[in-house]
Each structure stands twice: as C-alpha cells, then as structure tokens.
Design a protein around this motif. Structure first.
Motif, PDB file in Angstrom:
ATOM      1  N   ASN A  73      29.341  41.546   2.489  1.00  0.00           N
ATOM      2  CA  ASN A  73      28.627  42.525   2.151  1.00  0.00           C
ATOM      3  C   ASN A  73      29.239  43.396   1.238  1.00  0.00           C
ATOM      4  N   ASN A  74      30.762  43.733   1.626  1.00  0.00           N
ATOM      5  CA  ASN A  74      31.344  44.860   0.700  1.00  0.00           C
ATOM      6  C   ASN A  74      31.598  44.228  -0.511  1.00  0.00           C
ATOM      7  N   ILE A  75      31.858  43.026  -0.826  1.00  0.00           N
ATOM      8  CA  ILE A  75      32.086  42.501  -2.227  1.00  0.00           C
ATOM      9  C   ILE A  75      30.795  42.644  -3.143  1.00  0.00           C
ATOM     10  N   ALA A  76      29.706  42.157  -2.213  1.00  0.00           N
ATOM     11  CA  ALA A  76      28.509  42.383  -2.805  1.00  0.00           C
ATOM     12  C   ALA A  76      28.218  43.875  -3.408  1.00  0.00           C
ATOM     13  N   VAL A  77      28.568  44.787  -2.435  1.00  0.00           N
ATOM     14  CA  VAL A  77      28.362  46.080  -2.864  1.00  0.00           C
ATOM     15  C   VAL A  77      29.009  46.493  -4.146  1.00  0.00           C
TER      16      VAL A  77
END
Length: 173
Positions: free
Chosen positions: A110-114
């Motif tokens: 998720n944090n990579i996507a963000v």
C-alpha cells in the motif's frame, strides 16, 4: 542510557517491562535479543519523532537480526521514516526489500502505491501526462496486490481503482 529506560509514561514503561520479561523467557539467542532491543528503541525514537536516532537503532537491529520476517519489519519502519522525510526513492527501495523478505506485507505494498500515486499527481500537475499515467498504473498494480492480501482494507484505493478503470475485479472481497 537506553531509550527504553527513559520512557516517562505508564504505557511505555509497561511495554518495556513486558518486552524485557519476554526477552528473558523466550528461547532466542543473544544476537536476536540484542536486535530486538535495538528495534524496540528504534520504534520508541520513531514514535517520539527522533528519526535519526530511530534509523541508527534500526540499522543496528538490521545488522544483528537474521530472521527474514523480522528483518522485513525493520526495513518497513526504516522506509516509513524515509517516506515521511520525503525521500521517496529510498523508501521505495526499502519497501521492496521488505516485500522480498515478506511478500505478505500489504501495508508495504500500500505504501509503495501511495508513493507512486503521489508522484503521479506531481507529474500530472507538471503537465507530464504520460509519466503520470505510468505512475498511476504502478500505483494500481501495488494496490491490487495489497487488496488481495487484505481485502477489507484500503477502501479508498479500491474506489480509486474502480473510478479510474484500473480494476479488473468488481469486488475485491
């Protein structure tokens, strides 16, 4: 004096006492115990906003820790610090390392996507539409992976995927 001995509030002191008891009774080697102490001190420093100190502790924990799963969480926390400080490239690298060690880490995905989504928004603002779309596509791929692992989480990401037509699934859960 170790950071964990400087805690002033009841909850931190209680956590420290419990962690110390667990360290004494668990059948782990000395190196793993030392790694945990550094990790715990890193989390405490990070919670206090002392990011340089936290990174120092995490780096020492990483040097000592041999368990891949535990190493993945150390890398994840290091990535959180770099991301919050705006060093997205360093954060992306650390998140990737964490995922290599622990592929079932939806929060890292998720944090990579963000980060990719944020970079896509910046590219869009700069008029770089093709770059923005590529970054949004990357964000979508990481969000899909995160949602597959944690289908009840990341509702905003699920909505974004549907709204932008980047979702091949009608329902993730």
């Amino acid at each position: 004096m170790p950071r964990t001995q400087r805690n002033d509030n009841f909850i931190d002191k209680s956590f420290t006492v419990m962690a110390d008891i667990i360290l004494k009774i668990l059948p782990t080697n000395q190196k793993a115990k030392e790694a945990f102490v550094y990790y715990r001190d890193g989390m405490s420093a990070q919670a206090d906003g002392e990011y340089a100190e936290a990174l120092d502790n995490y780096e020492e924990a990483l040097r000592l820790e041999e368990n891949p799963n535990d190493r993945s969480y150390i890398l994840y926390n290091m990535a959180l610090i770099h991301a919050s400080n705006g060093d997205h490239e360093k954060a992306l690298g650390l998140y990737q390392e964490a995922i290599e060690l622990n592929p079932k880490m939806p929060s890292a995905l998720n944090n990579i996507a963000v980060i990719y989504h944020f970079q896509g928004e910046k590219a869009k603002e700069a008029g770089q539409e093709d770059d923005a779309e590529n970054l949004f596509d990357k964000a979508a791929e990481y969000w899909k992976q995160a949602i597959r692992l944690a289908p009840n989480n990341y509702i905003e990401a699920q909505n974004w995927l549907k709204i932008t037509g980047r979702s091949e699934m009608d329902v993730f859960f």
